[in-house]
Design a protein around this motif. Structure first.
Motif, PDB file in Angstrom:
ATOM      1  N   VAL A   1      44.198  32.733  52.469  1.00  0.00           N
ATOM      2  CA  VAL A   1      42.928  32.001  52.546  1.00  0.00           C
ATOM      3  C   VAL A   1      41.864  32.868  53.215  1.00  0.00           C
ATOM      4  O   VAL A   1      40.715  32.932  52.752  1.00  0.00           O
ATOM      5  N   THR A   2      42.257  33.550  54.266  1.00  0.00           N
ATOM      6  CA  THR A   2      41.289  34.407  54.957  1.00  0.00           C
ATOM      7  C   THR A   2      40.752  35.486  54.021  1.00  0.00           C
ATOM      8  O   THR A   2      39.542  35.728  53.959  1.00  0.00           O
ATOM      9  N   VAL A  56      40.800  35.686  50.585  1.00  0.00           N
ATOM     10  CA  VAL A  56      40.037  35.180  49.440  1.00  0.00           C
ATOM     11  C   VAL A  56      38.706  34.584  49.909  1.00  0.00           C
ATOM     12  O   VAL A  56      37.668  34.732  49.257  1.00  0.00           O
ATOM     13  N   SER A  57      38.786  33.919  51.032  1.00  0.00           N
ATOM     14  CA  SER A  57      37.589  33.349  51.624  1.00  0.00           C
ATOM     15  C   SER A  57      36.571  34.452  51.911  1.00  0.00           C
ATOM     16  O   SER A  57      35.361  34.308  51.633  1.00  0.00           O
ATOM     17  N   ALA A  58      37.068  35.559  52.451  1.00  0.00           N
ATOM     18  CA  ALA A  58      36.167  36.680  52.741  1.00  0.00           C
ATOM     19  C   ALA A  58      35.533  37.196  51.454  1.00  0.00           C
ATOM     20  O   ALA A  58      34.335  37.517  51.415  1.00  0.00           O
ATOM     21  N   GLN A  61      35.003  35.470  48.613  1.00  0.00           N
ATOM     22  CA  GLN A  61      33.999  34.526  48.143  1.00  0.00           C
ATOM     23  C   GLN A  61      32.754  34.591  49.010  1.00  0.00           C
ATOM     24  O   GLN A  61      31.622  34.546  48.513  1.00  0.00           O
ATOM     25  N   GLY A  62      32.956  34.709  50.315  1.00  0.00           N
ATOM     26  CA  GLY A  62      31.808  34.766  51.222  1.00  0.00           C
ATOM     27  C   GLY A  62      30.951  35.989  50.981  1.00  0.00           C
ATOM     28  O   GLY A  62      29.722  35.912  50.912  1.00  0.00           O
ATOM     29  N   MET A  63      31.605  37.138  50.853  1.00  0.00           N
ATOM     30  CA  MET A  63      30.809  38.351  50.678  1.00  0.00           C
ATOM     31  C   MET A  63      30.125  38.379  49.308  1.00  0.00           C
ATOM     32  O   MET A  63      29.007  38.881  49.174  1.00  0.00           O
ATOM     33  N   LEU A  79      27.080  36.100  49.683  1.00  0.00           N
ATOM     34  CA  LEU A  79      26.016  36.730  50.457  1.00  0.00           C
ATOM     35  C   LEU A  79      25.365  37.875  49.688  1.00  0.00           C
ATOM     36  O   LEU A  79      24.137  38.014  49.677  1.00  0.00           O
ATOM     37  N   ARG A  94      30.318  47.166  52.587  1.00  0.00           N
ATOM     38  CA  ARG A  94      30.617  47.110  54.028  1.00  0.00           C
ATOM     39  C   ARG A  94      31.746  46.137  54.352  1.00  0.00           C
ATOM     40  O   ARG A  94      32.672  46.461  55.089  1.00  0.00           O
ATOM     41  N   GLU A  95      31.656  44.940  53.767  1.00  0.00           N
ATOM     42  CA  GLU A  95      32.716  43.972  54.040  1.00  0.00           C
ATOM     43  C   GLU A  95      34.041  44.437  53.441  1.00  0.00           C
ATOM     44  O   GLU A  95      35.112  44.221  54.010  1.00  0.00           O
ATOM     45  N   ARG A 118      35.666  46.761  55.808  1.00  0.00           N
ATOM     46  CA  ARG A 118      36.246  46.027  56.937  1.00  0.00           C
ATOM     47  C   ARG A 118      37.580  45.377  56.534  1.00  0.00           C
ATOM     48  O   ARG A 118      38.564  45.417  57.284  1.00  0.00           O
TER      49      ARG A 118
END
Lengths: 201, 201, 201, 201
Positions: C158-159, C161-163, C165-167, C170, C182-183, C186
């Motif tokens: 989840v962390t 895939v969530s990252a 979707q979030g990136m 954004l 950048r993401e 990371r």
DNA sequence: CATGAATGAGTCTTCATTCAT
DNA sequence: AATGAATGAAGACTCATTCAT
């Protein structure tokens, strides 16, 4: 000391006048259907809601615009009446038309275009009024021809006014003010050429 | 026996034609702004939603109506071209106008009134097209005057077309077809009176 | 000699495939609501009326687009499965995401944005399918973390895939692909830092 | 006793506020494209025709909804600013997000989902505004990281906000509020783990 | 199977007119 | 009188879906 606060009646009459003038101008420029009450109110600097104190319907404003054009016509013919020779009056009328050539090329004759638009209406109320304004011009013109002792003066009037409406429409459709100038010159020449028949002694 | 079922393509083209014809008639009678798409659809017996299959916007329908008037004009001038004498062609044109006097008295000249209405628009797209139709008539008329060897044939064309537009407008505003008859007679007389200058031998 | 005429079935399947591919692309770019069937048909070069032989409703096309995205995801994970180290698989997944940064910055993640749009619907049919595609990605990702012997592998999935979707969101909202770069860096670093707890001997 | 009759200005402003609030809510719940003006008017208890007195187009209502979300964000960060420790502010922010988990699971993040939908538009006007709201959150978050003396505070902000958008999207797509709870806990832990590098004495 | 054409419900928007204060 | 606000009846236009051939 001049009080900037006008008497009530004066203020009211002023607003009415401003609305009428605004209607006359905007309805000429944009046409009846494409002009909203808000347009007229804005130009007259009168709040929209307030318009209805002076004119109960949009049609009354159109009517007011017609009256405005009618009285401007009266002003013009009134000034022309000061000339002694009826032929000079007619020639001055043509010159006044030519003087308006730029407005005509952009928006046509105010009364003529209004008449065209109003004649499309099923409800025949305002179109009659538009016709009346034109008839007024015909009448005055006919009188001049009559005063010149010419035969069929009313037909001559129709010919002259018709020529005016035609050249305004063409100038407008072609966006060319020169049409007014050239046709105006021809009309002046035509007026000069008209001769009254010999009177039987 | 004629089969009532038309081929597909024919049906489509037929509807388009019906819509165009309906637009030409109704827009002339009611004006652009007072005519709804539903009006045109009803007259053409086409469901409203279907109109957009043939014309993407109302303006395209206006445009189609203009084209229709333009091609009717072409038909007319085409027929007139069969006359040998250019003067006869012009006189027949005037007679055609007079023949339309009842329609003119009720609704004005189709192209002229359309031009008046479209010229009020801020967006100058369709008004140009309306002007173009009128220019077409001017061109043809000018050619006839030129063929007659008359000086300033284009000015004469403006005079003639202008007279037509003017008499149509007046007949319409006064709701009087006789204006057309009387002015028509005058125009015929005028055409007869025009003489080409002597050619140098 | 190569015959250009394909067997019927093939032609049909081909059209279906073209429609699916077109739907996948256009629905991603324009969103479901702003895309018309005509848009998809045009891109697929299939006549509009014909679309309904392959898809009974627009929703079925949306569904097909979702399946398309789902199978593209399967293709990707299938290729990643060829890597032996699960950590390498995950890192390659992140790199694939970053590789798509320009598309993401312009249109977002296909599945994610589709899910957002479909989740607004009262009728919860398609949104479930969109959720299923995302769940598929979560499952595969969870398996990799599990294979690495990490605790709470599903939470880690989840962390990650969530990252993603979030990136994507954004990057899309800021129209800046660098967010992805950048993401992504990371996330790679984070994946490297994860250590399985000591196994009891 | 409170008079139920409000002063005029208050009523006008009130309606505008009601429309804005209704737009903010309904557009979040149903999305822009699936929401009609009638929907918003109904929720705001305002007659449809009256909406246009306050907002000239639907887009202006979308814009108003964005502003509403933006100012709610400002309210939140304003309250968080009262905490002295920037780390506490960020943790409180995360807790606020988790507090919204049920709404997020049903409809996603208001700004995020709006941004996704608006980014699909060809016309890039409103999407820029949606981006600006997100940027506002990024800016505030970046300031907190900067105040903590952490390196690359803006990247950290992207990471945090990105995580928020990602977990909202997943919670929404999976219709599972627990995603918010679990990811929120991880973020809190992550915030606690961040240490400023030793300052050189 | 194919497809151009048909359909009608739905949406945004405009505006003359009216109303409450 | 004055005026900001309210109202609802249209009107142009879109589009998913269906139909006839």
């Amino acid at each position: 000391m001049t009080d900037s606060v006008k008497p009530r009646a004066a203020r009211g009459a002023d607003k009415r006048r401003r609305l009428t003038a605004a209607a006359a101008r905007i309805l000429h420029e944009q046409g009846v259907e494409r002009t909203t009450l808000a347009d007229i109110a804005r130009v007259a600097e009168v709040p929209v809601g307030n318009v209805y104190y002076y004119f109960k319907t949009k049609d009354e404003l159109v009517q007011a615009a017609l009256s405005e054009h009618s009285s401007r016509l009266d002003d013009l013919t009134g000034r022309l009446d000061e000339l002694t020779d009826p032929r000079d009056r007619l020639k001055a009328l043509v010159e006044a038309w030519v003087g308006q050539r730029d407005v005509a090329a952009r928006y046509g004759c105010p009364t003529g275009t209004l008449a065209v638009e109003l004649d499309k209406r099923a409800d025949g109320t305002l179109d009659v009024e538009a016709g009346a304004v034109i008839r007024r011009l015909l009448d005055w013109t006919g009188q001049q021809f009559r005063a010149l002792g010419l035969p069929d003066p009313d037909d001559l009037a129709v010919t002259l006014v018709s020529a005016y409406q035609g050249m305004s429409l063409l100038a407008n459709a072609l966006r060319d003010p020169d049409v007014m100038t050239r046709e105006g010159a021809r009309l002046l020449h035509w007026l000069d050429s008209l001769k009254a028949p010999r009177q039987t002694p």
